[in-house]
Motif scaffolding. Sequence first.
Motif, PDB file in Angstrom:
ATOM      1  N   LEU A  31       0.825  -1.204   0.000  1.00  0.00           N
ATOM      2  CA  LEU A  31       0.000   0.000   0.000  1.00  0.00           C
ATOM      3  C   LEU A  31       0.864   1.259   0.000  1.00  0.00           C
ATOM      4  N   VAL A  32       1.866   1.285   0.864  1.00  0.00           N
ATOM      5  CA  VAL A  32       2.730   2.462   0.973  1.00  0.00           C
ATOM      6  C   VAL A  32       3.487   2.708  -0.333  1.00  0.00           C
ATOM      7  N   ASP A  33       4.012   1.647  -0.923  1.00  0.00           N
ATOM      8  CA  ASP A  33       4.737   1.797  -2.196  1.00  0.00           C
ATOM      9  C   ASP A  33       3.815   2.346  -3.286  1.00  0.00           C
ATOM     10  N   TYR A  34       2.589   1.822  -3.321  1.00  0.00           N
ATOM     11  CA  TYR A  34       1.643   2.276  -4.348  1.00  0.00           C
ATOM     12  C   TYR A  34       1.275   3.745  -4.155  1.00  0.00           C
ATOM     13  N   LEU A  35       0.938   4.134  -2.919  1.00  0.00           N
ATOM     14  CA  LEU A  35       0.571   5.519  -2.660  1.00  0.00           C
ATOM     15  C   LEU A  35       1.735   6.460  -2.963  1.00  0.00           C
ATOM     16  N   GLY A  36       2.950   5.983  -2.701  1.00  0.00           N
ATOM     17  CA  GLY A  36       4.122   6.801  -2.976  1.00  0.00           C
ATOM     18  C   GLY A  36       4.364   7.032  -4.456  1.00  0.00           C
ATOM     19  N   SER A  37       3.751   6.195  -5.299  1.00  0.00           N
ATOM     20  CA  SER A  37       3.923   6.362  -6.745  1.00  0.00           C
ATOM     21  C   SER A  37       2.933   7.352  -7.349  1.00  0.00           C
TER      22      SER A  37
END
Length: 485
Positions: A31-37
């Motif tokens: 989730l964090v990686d996706y939101l960071g993109s």
Amino acid sequence: MAIDWGDYRCNGFHDELFVVPGEPRAAARHLVDYLGSLSAAELAERRLAAELAIKVMGITFTVYSEGRNVDRSWPFDIIPRTLAKTEWLKTEAGLQQRVRALNHFIQDIYGKQRIIKDGIFPAELLSESANFRKQCVGMKPRGGIWAHICGSDLVRDVDGTLYVLEDNLRVPSGVSYMVENRQVTKRVFPELFEAGAIMPVDDYPAQLYDMLASMSPRLGDTPTIALLTPGIYNSAYFEHSWLAQQMGIELVEGPDLFVDSDDCVYMRTVYGPKRVDVIYRRVDDLFLDPEVFHPESMLGVPGLMRAWLAGKVALVNAPGAGVADDKVVYAFVPKMIRYYLDEDAILPNVPSYLCMNADDRSYVLDHLDELVVKPANESGGYGMLIGPRATKREREKFRKLIMADPRNYMAQPTLSLSTAPTMTDGGGIEPRHLDLRPFILSRSDSVYVTTGGLTRVAMTKGSLVVNSSQGGGAKDTWIVDLEAA
């Protein structure tokens, strides 16, 4: 600009998504990686999409303000709260254990009262209980189940310990928002559900229907089930109508039902009277039956208690279950688990001080500026004192209330509630405090716990009050199966 998670600060609290700034917990990593993109503009678009979905889906709640009922769109934050499946399995077991003990306790209190005779539970606590119903003494509902539906509030302290804050056993609400939160999140972030690591929650209406049907006094026949609502002006009416629609059962108000001379409950229809087997009641005890409780009540059904006591209809939750929905009784639940189940509590209570005990009362009065003080039977965050944030006048007011009625008050340390990243009105991301309300369904042969629950968020910076009626909001709750990721 994409989110720079290195700038996100947990401010000394346990954060549900991050171990330390820039280092996500295992269940939150994807989730964090996706939101960071995503760029700030893309996040704003997703937030707007969520707001529009909530309006289109008609997800509302009612606030009582200045003598008016105001319907508002459900306040929702698009960044989910995550927990690992391994942790959740322990939590699930603890909730199942807890509700089994509570049902044993309620049956005992209306039966032989062994727990009082054996000196585990104080008799004076029962004699002054606002929710003990003497009309229920001697009753044994099907399977000995009184609290068929329980909503237990969980909070996490700064050290990561998950505590049970309270149990809601009368007419617990909020489960519709748990399911609708997931539907909105699927619309906003559909790509995050492709891997299948996020465990589903949408089986709740089916589980609830099966539980209700199992309580029917006429086994073998397809039961007639009705949800009894106080009506359109009730704050939880959205949930009442949503649940009835999802389960395909009747949504009724008091005047739609009547009890005949055979002590059976009937529903008025255009085809004539139809017998009702199970009533999922969302009306408080004291308004259920004007023959027994408030004689002026227009919300209930005359003779309903008579039909229930005769075993002709099942009432869910059973009248009188609120005897265990008491913040003072709550303090004895670990002892109930030991007494009825011969087990240690899997989930701990928050340490509590009972003002009915002289030593506890003295400590509470000396430390009002440090403690959270709660009345025994209020809900929704009303009527309590948060000592560190209260004025001197507010603390003195509670001092007098405690001295006047010590049985009605208990106190707990002011916990440093865990946080999670939340979008602010300005489009930034900041930590906000939250809790979690899973829902537990009890049958005579099994106990079902929702996969996660309703995460409520204090949307105001620094606030510990998560209730929607007082400015709180909600998040989707993800139980993440890391082995399936």
